[in-house]
Motif scaffolding. Structure first.
Motif, short mmCIF file in Angstrom:
data_model
loop_
_atom_site.label_atom_id
_atom_site.label_comp_id
_atom_site.label_asym_id
_atom_site.label_seq_id
_atom_site.Cartn_x
_atom_site.Cartn_y
_atom_site.Cartn_z
N GLN A 34 -5.35 36.75 -7.01
CA GLN A 34 -4.94 35.88 -5.91
C GLN A 34 -5.25 34.43 -6.31
N TYR A 35 -4.30 33.55 -6.12
CA TYR A 35 -4.45 32.17 -6.56
C TYR A 35 -4.74 31.22 -5.41
N GLU A 36 -5.27 31.71 -4.32
CA GLU A 36 -5.58 30.86 -3.18
C GLU A 36 -6.79 29.99 -3.50
N GLY A 37 -6.70 28.72 -3.23
CA GLY A 37 -7.82 27.83 -3.36
C GLY A 37 -8.11 27.37 -4.77
N LEU A 38 -7.29 27.74 -5.75
CA LEU A 38 -7.54 27.30 -7.10
C LEU A 38 -6.97 25.91 -7.38
N PHE A 39 -6.05 25.45 -6.53
CA PHE A 39 -5.43 24.16 -6.74
C PHE A 39 -6.08 23.13 -5.83
N LEU A 40 -6.33 21.94 -6.35
CA LEU A 40 -6.97 20.90 -5.57
C LEU A 40 -6.00 20.27 -4.59
N GLU A 41 -6.52 19.93 -3.43
CA GLU A 41 -5.71 19.22 -2.44
C GLU A 41 -5.55 17.77 -2.90
N PRO A 42 -4.40 17.14 -2.60
CA PRO A 42 -4.25 15.73 -2.99
C PRO A 42 -5.22 14.87 -2.17
N PRO A 43 -5.68 13.76 -2.75
CA PRO A 43 -6.62 12.91 -2.00
C PRO A 43 -5.92 12.29 -0.79
N PRO A 44 -6.68 12.01 0.27
CA PRO A 44 -6.06 11.41 1.45
C PRO A 44 -5.57 10.01 1.13
N LEU A 45 -4.47 9.62 1.79
CA LEU A 45 -3.93 8.28 1.59
C LEU A 45 -4.85 7.26 2.25
N PRO A 46 -5.00 6.08 1.63
CA PRO A 46 -5.84 5.07 2.26
C PRO A 46 -5.24 4.59 3.58
N VAL A 47 -6.09 4.34 4.55
CA VAL A 47 -5.63 3.88 5.86
C VAL A 47 -6.07 2.42 6.02
N ASP A 48 -5.09 1.56 6.30
CA ASP A 48 -5.42 0.14 6.54
C ASP A 48 -5.93 -0.03 7.96
#
Length: 52
Positions: A34-48
């Motif tokens: 099972q490949y769940e959770g092996l890929f990193l989530e993209p970083p959150p976009l900066p909020v101005d």
């Protein structure tokens, strides 16, 4: 050109792929990883804080 030399078929279980061994009943099916959770989530976009 000379004729091809006939070759005897091998009866070696290690020379077959796993799918063929399962079909022949010589091996149990292997679990599928099972490949769940092996890929990193993209970083959150900066909020101005200030509007543009």
């Amino acid at each position: 050109m000379p004729d091809a030399v006939p070759v005897a078929r091998r009866r070696d279980d290690s020379s077959a792929d796993m799918g063929s061994l399962v079909k022949l009943g010589l091996a149990e099916p292997q679990p599928v990883p099972q490949y769940e959770g092996l890929f990193l989530e993209p970083p959150p976009l900066p909020v101005d804080d200030e509007p543009a």
